[in-house]
Design a protein around this motif. Structure first.
Motif, PDB file in Angstrom:
ATOM      1  N   ARG A 120       0.831  -1.205   0.000  1.00 18.58           N
ATOM      2  CA  ARG A 120       0.000   0.000   0.000  1.00 18.58           C
ATOM      3  C   ARG A 120       0.860   1.248   0.000  1.00 18.58           C
ATOM      4  NH1 ARG A 120      -3.356  -2.744   3.727  1.00 18.58           N
ATOM      5  NH2 ARG A 120      -2.250  -1.776   5.475  1.00 18.58           N
ATOM      6  N   THR A 121       1.888   1.252   0.842  1.00 19.61           N
ATOM      7  CA  THR A 121       2.718   2.439   1.001  1.00 19.61           C
ATOM      8  C   THR A 121       3.630   2.657  -0.199  1.00 19.61           C
ATOM      9  OG1 THR A 121       2.706   2.139   3.399  1.00 19.61           O
ATOM     10  CG2 THR A 121       4.398   3.575   2.494  1.00 19.61           C
ATOM     11  N   LEU A 122       4.205   1.591  -0.717  1.00 17.65           N
ATOM     12  CA  LEU A 122       5.183   1.711  -1.802  1.00 17.65           C
ATOM     13  C   LEU A 122       4.562   1.600  -3.182  1.00 17.65           C
ATOM     14  CD1 LEU A 122       8.157  -0.336  -0.322  1.00 17.65           C
ATOM     15  CD2 LEU A 122       7.688   2.102  -0.125  1.00 17.65           C
ATOM     16  N   GLY A 123       3.265   1.330  -3.255  1.00 22.54           N
ATOM     17  CA  GLY A 123       2.618   1.244  -4.554  1.00 22.54           C
ATOM     18  C   GLY A 123       3.086   0.078  -5.392  1.00 22.54           C
ATOM     19  N   GLY A 124       3.536  -0.978  -4.749  1.00 23.19           N
ATOM     20  CA  GLY A 124       3.954  -2.164  -5.475  1.00 23.19           C
ATOM     21  C   GLY A 124       5.398  -2.171  -5.922  1.00 23.19           C
ATOM     22  N   ARG A 125       6.121  -1.065  -5.752  1.00 26.09           N
ATOM     23  CA  ARG A 125       7.520  -1.040  -6.182  1.00 26.09           C
ATOM     24  C   ARG A 125       8.419  -1.667  -5.113  1.00 26.09           C
ATOM     25  NH1 ARG A 125      10.253   3.291  -3.693  1.00 26.09           N
ATOM     26  NH2 ARG A 125       8.854   4.730  -2.583  1.00 26.09           N
ATOM     27  N   THR A 126       9.597  -2.107  -5.530  1.00 21.16           N
ATOM     28  CA  THR A 126      10.579  -2.677  -4.620  1.00 21.16           C
ATOM     29  C   THR A 126      11.635  -1.624  -4.311  1.00 21.16           C
ATOM     30  OG1 THR A 126      10.274  -4.876  -5.577  1.00 21.16           O
ATOM     31  CG2 THR A 126      12.265  -4.519  -4.274  1.00 21.16           C
ATOM     32  N   PRO A 127      11.834  -1.268  -3.049  1.00 19.03           N
ATOM     33  CA  PRO A 127      12.827  -0.241  -2.716  1.00 19.03           C
ATOM     34  C   PRO A 127      14.243  -0.808  -2.798  1.00 19.03           C
ATOM     35  CG  PRO A 127      11.918  -1.166  -0.719  1.00 19.03           C
ATOM     36  CD  PRO A 127      11.176  -1.820  -1.859  1.00 19.03           C
ATOM     37  N   LYS A 137      18.259  10.685   0.134  1.00 14.86           N
ATOM     38  CA  LYS A 137      17.348  11.567  -0.608  1.00 14.86           C
ATOM     39  C   LYS A 137      15.881  11.278  -0.312  1.00 14.86           C
ATOM     40  CE  LYS A 137      20.822  13.480  -2.759  1.00 14.86           C
ATOM     41  NZ  LYS A 137      21.260  14.847  -2.395  1.00 14.86           N
ATOM     42  N   GLU A 138      15.508  10.011  -0.367  1.00 15.96           N
ATOM     43  CA  GLU A 138      14.091   9.651  -0.230  1.00 15.96           C
ATOM     44  C   GLU A 138      13.912   8.648   0.906  1.00 15.96           C
ATOM     45  OE1 GLU A 138      10.438   7.712  -2.877  1.00 15.96           O
ATOM     46  OE2 GLU A 138      12.280   8.411  -3.868  1.00 15.96           O
ATOM     47  N   PHE A 139      13.145   9.042   1.903  1.00 14.42           N
ATOM     48  CA  PHE A 139      12.904   8.235   3.097  1.00 14.42           C
ATOM     49  C   PHE A 139      11.409   8.013   3.208  1.00 14.42           C
ATOM     50  CE2 PHE A 139      12.021   7.468   7.523  1.00 14.42           C
ATOM     51  CZ  PHE A 139      13.135   6.856   8.068  1.00 14.42           C
ATOM     52  N   THR A 140      10.966   6.773   3.134  1.00 18.66           N
ATOM     53  CA  THR A 140       9.545   6.451   3.212  1.00 18.66           C
ATOM     54  C   THR A 140       9.281   5.614   4.453  1.00 18.66           C
ATOM     55  OG1 THR A 140       9.369   6.434   0.800  1.00 18.66           O
ATOM     56  CG2 THR A 140       7.585   5.377   2.046  1.00 18.66           C
ATOM     57  N   TYR A 141       8.330   6.058   5.257  1.00 17.44           N
ATOM     58  CA  TYR A 141       7.955   5.282   6.444  1.00 17.44           C
ATOM     59  C   TYR A 141       6.689   4.492   6.147  1.00 17.44           C
ATOM     60  CZ  TYR A 141       6.165   3.963  10.971  1.00 17.44           C
ATOM     61  OH  TYR A 141       5.661   3.226  12.011  1.00 17.44           O
ATOM     62  N   VAL A 142       6.731   3.187   6.421  1.00 19.97           N
ATOM     63  CA  VAL A 142       5.567   2.318   6.275  1.00 19.97           C
ATOM     64  C   VAL A 142       4.851   2.285   7.625  1.00 19.97           C
ATOM     65  CG1 VAL A 142       4.737   0.007   5.722  1.00 19.97           C
ATOM     66  CG2 VAL A 142       6.769   0.922   4.551  1.00 19.97           C
ATOM     67  N   PRO A 143       3.637   2.816   7.734  1.00 22.36           N
ATOM     68  CA  PRO A 143       2.948   2.878   9.025  1.00 22.36           C
ATOM     69  C   PRO A 143       2.732   1.499   9.646  1.00 22.36           C
ATOM     70  CG  PRO A 143       1.848   4.268   7.406  1.00 22.36           C
ATOM     71  CD  PRO A 143       2.862   3.447   6.653  1.00 22.36           C
ATOM     72  N   CYS A 144       2.571   1.484  10.953  1.00 21.94           N
ATOM     73  CA  CYS A 144       2.219   0.240  11.645  1.00 21.94           C
ATOM     74  C   CYS A 144       0.842  -0.234  11.167  1.00 21.94           C
ATOM     75  CB  CYS A 144       2.202   0.467  13.144  1.00 21.94           C
ATOM     76  SG  CYS A 144       3.834   0.783  13.851  1.00 21.94           S
TER      77      CYS A 144
END
Length: 343
Positions: free
Chosen positions: A198-205, A313-320
Motif C-alpha cells: 500500500r505504502t510503496l505502490g507495489g515497487r521494490t525499494p 534523498k528519499e525516506f519512506t515510512y511504512v505505518p504500523c
C-alpha cells in the motif's frame, strides 16, 4: 445481574457469566507536562523486566539524574506528535480504534457474551483497574492479549506479570489464558506485506529497513527469543513479497544506557546506507502493533534526519498495522482460536 439458583432471597446478586478479552499495550503518559512524564517514566523504568540492574544500584540513578532531566526531553518529544484534539497520545488514539473494531467483530460473532477491553502496562487505564472492571461485569474467564507480535521479556512477559498480579487481588479469581506471540503467522505476515505494498505502490525499494525496538544484547545471551523472532519476521516478509534476500535489513532502535544492545542500530545503519550510495530507503516497524513515540517521533524524526544528513534523498515510512481492517481480522482470528473451548 442474576440471582443464584436455589440461593436464599438475601443472597448477593451475581453478574451474568461472560468472557473478557483484554488487549494490552505498552502505555502512555497522561500528558506532556513534567509530572505526567515523570510518573510514566518512573513506572516504566522501575520495571525489573526493563532495567534489570539491582535496585540499590539503579534507583538512585533513576530518581536522581534520569527523572530530573528526562521528563523534559521526553515531554518535548511527545508534544511533537500529541493528539491535541483528543488530548492523548497517538498510541492511545489508535488503541481505542483497534478496540472499537474488535468489539464490532466480537459482537457479530458472539453477541454480548464476550467483552473486549484494553489496558496499558504503564500508565492508564491500568491492568489492575480493567481486570477489576471485567470481573465486576461478570467475566469469569479472561483472555489476556499483549499486542506484541514478537515475544520479549521486557514487553510480553512484563505485561503478563502485571495481569497475574491483578488476578491476585481478586476474591473470585477468573480463569485465564494468555496469547502466544504471533510473529510468524501467515495472516500477520500477509498483513505486513499488504501494508508495504500500500505504502510503496507495489515497487521494490533499494532497501527496506525493518526496525525493531532494541534490547541489551545480554538479554539475548540469557535466552530471550526476541532477536530470533524479529529475524524470522523479516525473512518471512521478504519471502512473501518475493524480494531478494538482501533487500530487507533487520535493525534495532531506541538504545538506552551504555551497554551493548542488539545490532545493527537503526540510526547508524540508515546513515551508513546513505554513505554507501543507497539514497532511497523505506522503513517499517513490525514489532509495534500501533504507531507511537518510537515510530512517529524517533523513526520519522531522528532516524530520518540521520539518513538525510548522511546524503540520503528519499525516506519512506511504512505505518504500523494500526486499525487497518486486515490487521483487525488477524487479531480477531487469534482471539477466536484462543477462546476455543470457552465459547
Amino acid at each position: 445481574m442474576t440471582l443464584v439458583e436455589h440461593a436464599p432471597a438475601n443472597h448477593p446478586k451475581v453478574p451474568t457469566r461472560r468472557i473478557g478479552v483484554l488487549v494490552a499495550n505498552l502505555g502512555t503518559p497522561d500528558g506532556t507536562d513534567y509530572w505526567s512524564m515523570r510518573r510514566y517514566l518512573n513506572e516504566f523504568l522501575s520495571d525489573k523486566r526493563v532495567i534489570d540492574l539491582p535496585r540499590w544500584k539503579w534507583q538512585p540513578i533513576l530518581q536522581g539524574i534520569v527523572l530530573t532531566k528526562r521528563p523534559f526531553s521526553s515531554g518535548a518529544n511527545y508534544k511533537t506528535i500529541w493528539n491535541e484534539e483528543a488530548n492523548e497520545s497517538p498510541l492511545m488514539t489508535i488503541t481505542k480504534e483497534q478496540v472499537a473494531g474488535l468489539r464490532e467483530r466480537a459482537a457479530a460473532l458472539w453477541g454480548d457474551r464476550v467483552i473486549v477491553d484494553y489496558c496499558m502496562r504503564y500508565g492508564n487505564p491500568s491492568t489492575e483497574a480493567v481486570v477489576d472492571r471485567l470481573v465486576k461485569a461478570g467475566c469469569d474467564r479472561i483472555l489476556f492479549f499483549p499486542l506484541y507480535p514478537q515475544y520479549a521479556g521486557a514487553t510480553s512477559a512484563t505485561a503478563n506479570d502485571q495481569f497475574f498480579r491483578a488476578l491476585m487481588k481478586q476474591t473470585w479469581q477468573p480463569s485465564s489464558r494468555t496469547v502466544a506471540p504471533y510473529f510468524d503467522r501467515p495472516d500477520y505476515i500477509e498483513a505486513l506485506a499488504a501494508s508495504v505494498q500500500r505504502t510503496l505502490g507495489g515497487r521494490t525499494p533499494r532497501k527496506l529497513v525493518a526496525s525493531y525496538h532494541g534490547m541489551p544484547k545480554r538479554y539475548l545471551m540469557q535466552g530471550d527469543p526476541y532477536h530470533c523472532q524479529c529475524q524470522k519476521t523479516s525473512r518471512l516478509l521478504g519471502e512473501r513479497l518475493g524480494w531478494a534476500p538482501d533487500v530487507i535489513d533487520t535493525t534495532f532502535q531506541s538504545v538506552f544506557g551504555r551497554e551493548e544492545w542488539l545490532r545493527p542500530y537503526t540510526v547508524e545503519h540508515v546513515a551508513e546506507l546513505a554513505k554507501r550510495g543507497i539514497t532511497e530507503i523505506a522503513v517499517i516497524s513490525p514489532a509495534f502493533s500501533a504507531d507511537c513515540i518510537e515510530t512517529l517521533e524517533e523513526i520519522q524524526g531522528e532516524i530520518r534526519e540521520a539518513f538525510i544528513h548522511a546524503g540520503g534523498k528519499e525516506f519512506t515510512y511504512v505505518p504500523c498495522l494500526n486499525a487497518e481492517p486486515d490487521h483487525l481480522n488477524v487479531l480477531t482470528t487469534i482471539i477466536t482460536e484462543n477462546l476455543s473451548g470457552w465459547i
